[in-house]
Design an enzyme around this catalytic site. Structure first.
Site, short mmCIF file in Angstrom:
data_model
loop_
_atom_site.label_atom_id
_atom_site.label_comp_id
_atom_site.label_asym_id
_atom_site.label_seq_id
_atom_site.Cartn_x
_atom_site.Cartn_y
_atom_site.Cartn_z
N THR A 120 -7.61 2.56 10.68
CA THR A 120 -8.94 2.17 10.18
C THR A 120 -8.84 0.74 9.62
OG1 THR A 120 -8.42 3.30 8.09
CG2 THR A 120 -9.82 4.48 9.64
N THR A 144 -7.53 6.86 6.32
CA THR A 144 -8.32 6.46 5.14
C THR A 144 -9.71 6.05 5.61
OG1 THR A 144 -6.31 5.73 4.08
CG2 THR A 144 -8.37 4.86 3.19
N ASN A 188 -5.65 3.79 -4.26
CA ASN A 188 -5.04 2.55 -3.79
C ASN A 188 -5.57 1.34 -4.55
OD1 ASN A 188 -3.29 3.75 -2.07
ND2 ASN A 188 -4.23 3.04 -0.17
N ALA A 210 6.21 -7.11 -11.31
CA ALA A 210 5.59 -8.36 -10.87
C ALA A 210 6.31 -8.87 -9.63
CB ALA A 210 5.67 -9.39 -11.99
N CYS A 249 -2.13 -1.07 3.63
CA CYS A 249 -3.09 -0.25 2.88
C CYS A 249 -3.83 -0.97 1.76
CB CYS A 249 -2.37 0.97 2.33
SG CYS A 249 -1.51 1.86 3.61
N ARG A 252 2.83 -5.98 8.26
CA ARG A 252 1.40 -6.18 8.00
C ARG A 252 1.14 -6.72 6.58
NH1 ARG A 252 -0.95 -0.63 10.22
NH2 ARG A 252 1.17 0.05 9.72
C1 UGA Z 1 0.51 2.58 -0.48
C2 UGA Z 1 0.40 3.67 -1.56
O1 UGA Z 1 1.43 3.49 -2.53
C3 UGA Z 1 0.51 5.06 -0.94
O2 UGA Z 1 0.31 6.05 -1.94
C4 UGA Z 1 -0.57 5.19 0.14
O3 UGA Z 1 -0.49 6.44 0.79
C5 UGA Z 1 -0.40 4.11 1.17
O4 UGA Z 1 -0.49 2.82 0.52
C6 UGA Z 1 -1.51 4.27 2.18
O5 UGA Z 1 -2.68 4.11 1.82
O6 UGA Z 1 -1.23 4.69 3.30
P1 UGA Z 1 2.55 1.43 0.86
O7 UGA Z 1 1.53 0.43 1.32
O8 UGA Z 1 3.45 2.05 1.86
O9 UGA Z 1 1.80 2.66 0.10
O10 UGA Z 1 3.49 0.70 -0.18
P2 UGA Z 1 3.62 0.54 -1.77
O11 UGA Z 1 4.97 0.96 -2.17
O12 UGA Z 1 2.49 1.15 -2.47
O13 UGA Z 1 3.54 -1.06 -1.92
C7 UGA Z 1 2.36 -1.79 -1.61
C8 UGA Z 1 2.50 -3.24 -2.05
O14 UGA Z 1 2.55 -3.34 -3.46
C9 UGA Z 1 3.78 -3.92 -1.55
O15 UGA Z 1 3.48 -5.24 -1.18
C10 UGA Z 1 4.71 -3.88 -2.76
O16 UGA Z 1 5.67 -4.90 -2.75
C11 UGA Z 1 3.68 -4.09 -3.87
N1 UGA Z 1 4.15 -3.60 -5.20
C12 UGA Z 1 4.32 -2.28 -5.43
C13 UGA Z 1 4.37 -4.53 -6.21
O17 UGA Z 1 4.22 -5.75 -6.01
N2 UGA Z 1 4.74 -4.08 -7.44
C14 UGA Z 1 4.90 -2.76 -7.70
O18 UGA Z 1 5.23 -2.42 -8.87
C15 UGA Z 1 4.69 -1.85 -6.68
#
Ligand code: UGA
Length: 432
Positions: free
Chosen positions: A87, A123, A208, A252, A260, A327
């Protein structure tokens, strides 16, 4: 045992399908990409996800999972059909492109002869389930929302030990079937929440967007810390130990990326517009994340003085570790920008070379950390892979004046000072 069909073998569809099979269900995964199906039948996963290959092979051997490009056959053989197609945002728009969802839903409806349950795992914006329901004429089909909360790189564990399972349903019979599907996880302690269908659709976007808000918030606080000689990690610890705030997602770093958060924050704003509701906080988060990207681009010339002719090494280019997903990764903006400014870029990533950089001038893939850092003027620690945490910068054959810019705060800045490494990180005092 339930008979399941997963439409779409991307991260969500494949991981969920494989894990449902592992719980003892009969699963058919459908994808229109014939090449992908061929590989999957041999147990070759098209994505890099730790632990996935092993469970995939095991369930193929045990004949609990099959792969096909024949959607109608797969639907006929299944009782619960999960829509797990992409999506994405529409080009240059906040709106969500639902064409893949509706195309799949129409096909499922067309091929349903007996009672089926269609579950949206993709989603989708609030009221998408209602729109799917309108396509059903005189057939016995229930439409359920069951959003996915898997993180890439941790997806198997997230499936097996979820914080919660959310079902959005307007029909109690279908809800009970979904409950029985998830019983093995509920019995292990997973919380199981039922809302109306629109409620579950919104829970996914709101989750999210909230996590993206936390990250943007700490990133802005990090900017303040950098200017005022404070360590953002102390602040994250100090605020995060308040249970009302919570310590997770307060690291940070660069702008948040991935498939996502960038898409879903925009999708939520579009939903707000549709329902004439101003979501000003989410709007600010999107803006703050864009500012973050600009901030990082401007920071490198400040560290290096001049970018032209300099050798810059990127360690890790994916948006996060334990995935090969590019992505909305910051590297997609940083590397082309620096190349345009005349820098020579080398990068190393544990998941290999990336097609995204093949046509960019002066960008070269290196097969190891050592090779990538050879003669570097600057090393950018872009992604927090475990294997980078033990790097001894003094043993690398970089230029003598080489600097390190750690976007993920992997190293102790005081230790780096002791080792006489010119070290820059995020939201921490600059000891250079
Ligand atoms: C995210 C959500 O965490 C999942 O719960 C959700 O199912 C998924 O999107 C989705 O909608 O399918 P994801 O995108 O795989 O999962 O990765 P995350 O671990 O959440 O990280 C997302 C972004 O945030 C990354 O760029 C990561 O580096 C950043 N991030 C994460 C930070 O900069 N600081 C943090 O403390 C945590």
């Amino acid at each position: 045992m339930h008979k399941l069909c997963m439409i779409g073998t991307g991260y969500v569809g494949l991981v969920s399908g494989v894990c449902f099979a592992d719980l003892g269900n009969q699963v058919i995964c459908v994808d229109q990409d014939k090449e992908k199906i061929k590989k999957l039948r041999y147990g070759i996963s098209p994505i890099y996800e730790p632990g996935l290959d092993e469970i995939l092979k095991k369930n193929i051997n045990d004949k609990r999972i099959q792969f096909t490009d024949n959607l109608s056959e797969a639907v006929k053989q299944s009782d619960i059909i999960f829509l797990c197609v992409g999506t994405p945002n529409k080009k240059n728009s906040l709106d969500v492109n639902l064409s893949y969802v509706f195309k799949a839903a129409k096909e499922v409806i067309k091929n349903s002869k007996s009672h089926k349950i269609i579950v949206t795992k993709s989603t989708v914006p609030v009221s998408t389930g209602d729109q799917i329901e309108k396509l059903i004429k005189k057939k016995k089909i229930s439409v359920i929302s069951n959003p996915e909360f898997l993180r890439e790189g941790e997806a198997i564990r997230d499936f097996r030990f979820p914080d919660r399972i959310v079902i959005g349903s307007n029909e109690s019979k279908a809800t009970e079937i979904m409950r029985s599907l998830y019983t093995p996880l509920i019995n292990k302690g997973a919380k199981f929440y039922v809302t109306n269908r629109r409620g579950a659709e919104l829970i996914k976007y709101a989750s999210n967007a909230f996590l993206a808000t936390k990250i943007s918030f700490i990133n802005e606080i990090a900017n303040l810390c950098e200017k005022s000689g404070i360590n953002v990690e102390d602040v994250a610890l100090g605020i995060g130990s308040d249970n009302r705030i919570g310590s997770r997602f307060l690291r940070a770093g660069p702008a948040y990326g991935g498939s996502c958060f960038p898409k879903d924050t925009k999708g939520l704003v579009a939903t707000g517009k549709k329902f004439k509701t101003d979501l000003s906080i989410v709007n600010s988060v999107i803006k703050s994340n864009e500012n973050r990207k600009k901030f990082l681009l401007e920071r490198i010339p400040k560290i290096l003085g001049r970018v032209k002719g300099k050798s810059i090494t990127f360690l890790g280019v994916t948006f996060k570790p334990n995935t090969d997903d590019m992505r909305d990764s910051n590297s997609l903006i940083m590397i082309p920008y620096l190349s345009k400014k005349g820098a020579r870029i080398k990068y190393y990533d544990p998941t290999g070379e990336k097609k995204e950089f093949k046509k960019i001038k002066n960008v070269e893939y290196a097969f190891s950390v050592n090779q990538a850092c050879m003669n570097a003027d600057l090393i950018v620690l872009h992604t927090e892979w475990d294997e980078f945490k033990a790097i001894e910068f003094n043993t690398l054959k970089t230029k003598k004046t080489c600097k390190v810019y750690d976007l993920r705060n992997l190293f102790d800045y005081k230790e780096m000072k002791k080792k006489k490494i010119k070290y820059y990180s995020v939201g921490r005092p600059n000891l250079n």
